[in-house]
Design a protein around this motif. Structure first.
Motif, mmCIF file in Angstrom:
data_model
loop_
_atom_site.group_PDB
_atom_site.id
_atom_site.type_symbol
_atom_site.label_atom_id
_atom_site.label_comp_id
_atom_site.label_asym_id
_atom_site.label_seq_id
_atom_site.Cartn_x
_atom_site.Cartn_y
_atom_site.Cartn_z
ATOM 1 N N GLU A 1 0.847 -1.198 0.000
ATOM 2 C CA GLU A 1 0.000 0.000 0.000
ATOM 3 C C GLU A 1 0.883 1.248 0.000
ATOM 4 O O GLU A 1 1.995 1.251 0.539
ATOM 5 N N ILE A 2 0.383 2.331 -0.578
ATOM 6 C CA ILE A 2 1.172 3.542 -0.791
ATOM 7 C C ILE A 2 0.712 4.674 0.124
ATOM 8 O O ILE A 2 -0.494 4.885 0.323
ATOM 9 N N TYR A 3 1.693 5.409 0.636
ATOM 10 C CA TYR A 3 1.462 6.552 1.529
ATOM 11 C C TYR A 3 2.078 7.805 0.918
ATOM 12 O O TYR A 3 3.022 7.731 0.120
ATOM 13 N N VAL A 4 1.535 8.944 1.319
ATOM 14 C CA VAL A 4 1.969 10.240 0.804
ATOM 15 C C VAL A 4 2.372 11.124 1.973
ATOM 16 O O VAL A 4 1.671 11.192 2.991
ATOM 17 N N ALA A 5 3.519 11.792 1.850
ATOM 18 C CA ALA A 5 3.997 12.735 2.861
ATOM 19 C C ALA A 5 3.915 14.141 2.284
ATOM 20 O O ALA A 5 4.451 14.404 1.203
ATOM 21 N N ALA A 6 3.248 15.042 2.998
ATOM 22 C CA ALA A 6 3.033 16.387 2.466
ATOM 23 C C ALA A 6 2.927 17.395 3.599
ATOM 24 O O ALA A 6 2.730 17.044 4.765
ATOM 25 N N SER A 7 3.041 18.675 3.239
ATOM 26 C CA SER A 7 2.986 19.754 4.226
ATOM 27 C C SER A 7 2.507 21.026 3.545
ATOM 28 O O SER A 7 2.712 21.226 2.344
ATOM 29 N N LYS A 8 1.893 21.912 4.309
ATOM 30 C CA LYS A 8 1.487 23.214 3.790
ATOM 31 C C LYS A 8 2.642 24.212 3.780
ATOM 32 O O LYS A 8 2.524 25.310 3.228
ATOM 33 N N GLN A 9 3.749 23.843 4.400
ATOM 34 C CA GLN A 9 4.938 24.693 4.409
ATOM 35 C C GLN A 9 5.979 24.125 3.450
ATOM 36 O O GLN A 9 6.260 22.928 3.451
ATOM 37 N N ALA A 10 6.563 24.998 2.642
ATOM 38 C CA ALA A 10 7.594 24.548 1.710
ATOM 39 C C ALA A 10 8.847 24.103 2.451
ATOM 40 O O ALA A 10 9.520 23.161 2.035
ATOM 41 N N GLY A 11 9.169 24.778 3.546
ATOM 42 C CA GLY A 11 10.382 24.485 4.287
ATOM 43 C C GLY A 11 10.115 23.762 5.591
ATOM 44 O O GLY A 11 8.957 23.500 5.962
ATOM 45 N N PRO A 12 11.180 23.461 6.326
ATOM 46 C CA PRO A 12 11.058 22.735 7.602
ATOM 47 C C PRO A 12 10.641 23.645 8.748
ATOM 48 O O PRO A 12 11.445 24.032 9.591
ATOM 49 N N GLN A 13 9.366 23.996 8.779
ATOM 50 C CA GLN A 13 8.828 24.824 9.853
ATOM 51 C C GLN A 13 7.348 24.507 10.036
ATOM 52 O O GLN A 13 6.715 23.904 9.183
ATOM 53 N N GLY A 14 6.787 24.951 11.157
ATOM 54 C CA GLY A 14 5.374 24.718 11.448
ATOM 55 C C GLY A 14 5.102 23.286 11.851
ATOM 56 O O GLY A 14 6.014 22.490 12.096
ATOM 57 N N LYS A 15 3.821 22.942 11.889
ATOM 58 C CA LYS A 15 3.397 21.572 12.251
ATOM 59 C C LYS A 15 2.272 21.118 11.327
ATOM 60 O O LYS A 15 1.311 20.483 11.752
ATOM 61 N N THR A 16 2.399 21.465 10.036
ATOM 62 C CA THR A 16 1.335 21.136 9.089
ATOM 63 C C THR A 16 1.597 19.840 8.330
ATOM 64 O O THR A 16 0.819 19.480 7.447
ATOM 65 N N GLY A 17 2.696 19.156 8.648
ATOM 66 C CA GLY A 17 3.039 17.936 7.928
ATOM 67 C C GLY A 17 2.070 16.803 8.212
ATOM 68 O O GLY A 17 1.702 16.556 9.369
ATOM 69 N N LYS A 18 1.668 16.095 7.167
ATOM 70 C CA LYS A 18 0.697 15.013 7.306
ATOM 71 C C LYS A 18 1.124 13.793 6.495
ATOM 72 O O LYS A 18 1.820 13.911 5.486
ATOM 73 N N ILE A 19 0.683 12.635 6.970
ATOM 74 C CA ILE A 19 0.856 11.373 6.259
ATOM 75 C C ILE A 19 -0.521 10.879 5.835
ATOM 76 O O ILE A 19 -1.440 10.789 6.652
ATOM 77 N N TRP A 20 -0.642 10.581 4.554
ATOM 78 C CA TRP A 20 -1.903 10.113 3.981
ATOM 79 C C TRP A 20 -1.711 8.718 3.386
ATOM 80 O O TRP A 20 -0.602 8.352 3.005
ATOM 81 N N LYS A 21 -2.806 7.992 3.271
ATOM 82 C CA LYS A 21 -2.800 6.689 2.610
ATOM 83 C C LYS A 21 -3.693 6.749 1.376
ATOM 84 O O LYS A 21 -4.793 7.300 1.425
ATOM 85 N N LEU A 22 -3.225 6.190 0.266
ATOM 86 C CA LEU A 22 -4.009 6.139 -0.951
ATOM 87 C C LEU A 22 -5.068 5.046 -0.799
ATOM 88 O O LEU A 22 -4.746 3.891 -0.527
ATOM 89 N N VAL A 23 -6.340 5.434 -0.984
ATOM 90 C CA VAL A 23 -7.457 4.510 -0.743
ATOM 91 C C VAL A 23 -8.516 4.701 -1.837
ATOM 92 O O VAL A 23 -8.487 5.651 -2.611
ATOM 93 N N PHE A 24 -9.495 3.793 -1.845
ATOM 94 C CA PHE A 24 -10.682 3.980 -2.670
ATOM 95 C C PHE A 24 -11.501 5.131 -2.077
ATOM 96 O O PHE A 24 -11.596 5.299 -0.856
ATOM 97 N N ALA A 25 -12.107 5.922 -2.942
ATOM 98 C CA ALA A 25 -12.968 7.009 -2.476
ATOM 99 C C ALA A 25 -14.240 6.432 -1.867
ATOM 100 O O ALA A 25 -14.776 5.433 -2.331
ATOM 101 N N GLN A 26 -14.682 7.065 -0.796
ATOM 102 C CA GLN A 26 -15.912 6.641 -0.117
ATOM 103 C C GLN A 26 -17.119 7.409 -0.658
ATOM 104 O O GLN A 26 -17.006 8.569 -1.011
#
Length: 448
Positions: A423-448
């Protein structure tokens, strides 16, 4: 993690740049797995049957996500004090990658790629080193499987890096040979031309760490044996590396790369090594890396002739092989950079992903999932793409629609991950650089 680009324009709304498409079936989405990270870059499964996931945070910390979805309050490893000082607004340095030893379950060994402060001196008079690439081994604490022993660090590999960007940054063990593969960028700045970038055989273009295989280890994929040592280094050289006994440094597995930020091995099939190489200003690419392969930089950018005199204008012609007779291998996937003056650009940089090998999304099985850091520098607009293998020419690809993100992720896409089930996961953030606490881990799934 973008490379140096000069121009920022809004991308055209194009779903695919190659004839045909990847033939998407089904409806997909991203499910939130964990959040409150600073700048998550990847998700790694130790394959030790604990069902834990490990998140690499660029600021120097590795976090554990438990099988129940909770994130442990204390990091598994914190090497933030060992890093070169990072720039909060944007930085390509930091803790960049994690790989678990194939026998991690029994030996507790893990490896990290990080950028340490530079050693004294520099590549030439008047120029200083920016940082030092380090690959270090750590072991798990004897009394706590959720904590690495910080005192156990053994520096396996180190290399001087002349500029702050183009660090590459991926490490992974080969599924068939157990050796550690390492991607390192060309040294930074732009065009592979700056202090610390040696002149290569192609005299029309200045610089050339990508094409050089004798002076340094920049612009390459390396392959080493972490289970062996020698009199002068903490790793061994696999005897079947392509340049052992030949012209070129023994560690090199493949070369001709600019900023090979993310790569992965296919869990199935023939275990191909897929690598995303960030382009300069015109084209982004995904390569399938093979033994001894020359992937063209800075003679070529993607399938096109590169021009250090003006990196927004292609040369009309260029060599098709190097002086040793190695063909300049074209990518399997090519996408226009947003800065391309022809228009139709999709991304500011490409982010290599994974071949889907799970069972939850059967229509995606065997397809390569990758992404764009963002469609523009004007804000976080990362996207996912899906590609299908083709036996002729460039592979067709198209945007992977996500129900909850109809336009784009609204985040900077920083990396991917894959668990032992494919299974595949995605790492992303609303900040371009290493700051804040907006980083999230998502999993690719079927849409509900």
């Amino acid at each position: 993690m973008q490379g140096c680009k000069k121009v920022d324009v809004s991308p055209d709304k194009i779903s695919s740049q190659n004839s045909g498409n990847a033939t998407i079936s089904g409806s997909y989405d991203l499910k939130l797995v964990a959040d409150n990270f600073v700048s998550p870059l990847s998700v790694v499964d130790p394959a030790d049957e604990t069902k834990r996931l490990f998140v690499v945070d660029q600021i120097g910390k590795i976090w554990i996500i438990n099988p129940d979805g909770t994130t442990l309050s204390n990091p598994f490893l914190d090497i933030s004090s060992k890093l070169v000082t990072l720039s909060p607004g944007y930085d390509e340095r930091g803790l960049l990658s994690l790989a678990f030893h194939p026998n991690f379950k029994s030996n507790g060994k893990l490896y990290v790629f990080y950028t340490a402060p530079p050693r004294p001196g520099g590549p030439e008079p008047g120029a200083s080193w920016d940082n030092q690439t380090r690959i270090s081994e750590f072991t798990v604490s004897a009394g706590n499987p959720n904590l690495a022993d910080i005192s156990s660090e053994r520096v396996i590999f180190k290399a001087n890096h002349p500029q702050s960007n183009h660090n590459g940054g991926s490490i992974a063990f080969g599924p068939d040979d157990g050796y550690l593969y390492i991607s390192i960028g060309d040294g930074g700045f732009a065009d592979d031309n700056a202090p610390g970038h040696v002149d290569d055989w192609y005299t029309k273009n200045a610089g050339g760490n990508g094409q050089d295989i004798t002076h340094n280890l920049l612009g390459n994929v390396l392959r080493i044996d972490v289970d062996k040592t020698s009199a002068d280094q903490n790793y061994g050289i696999p005897p079947d590396n392509p340049f052992v006994g030949h012209f070129g440094k023994d560690e090199i597995w493949a070369f001709g790369l600019r900023n090979p930020y993310r790569f992965s091995f296919d869990m199935g099939g023939q275990h191909w090594l897929y690598l995303g190489d960030a382009g300069q200003s015109l084209y982004e690419e995904i390569d399938v890396i093979t033994k001894g392969g020359n992937y063209g930089w800075n003679v070529k950018e993607g399938t096109h002739c590169f021009n250090t005199d003006n990196d927004l204008k292609e040369r009309k012609a260029c060599p098709v092989e190097d002086p040793q007779g190695n063909p300049l291998i074209d990518p399997v996937i090519e996408a226009k950079n947003t800065a391309n003056p022809e228009g139709g650009g999709l991304m500011v940089t490409i982010v290599g992903g994974n071949v889907y090998r799970g069972i939850s999304l059967p229509f995606l099985y065997g397809k390569y999932i990758f992404g764009s850091y963002s469609a523009t520098f004007n804000g976080p607009q990362g996207k996912l793409y899906i590609a299908k293998q083709s036996s002729i020419g460039l592979w067709p690809f198209e945007e992977l629609p996500l129900k909850s993100f109809p336009k784009n992720l609204g985040q900077w896409l920083k990396g991917f991950g894959q668990d032992q089930h494919g299974e595949i996961y995605v790492a992303a953030s609303k900040q371009a650089g290493p700051q804040g606490k907006t980083g999230k881990i998502w999993k690719l799934v079927f849409a509900q």
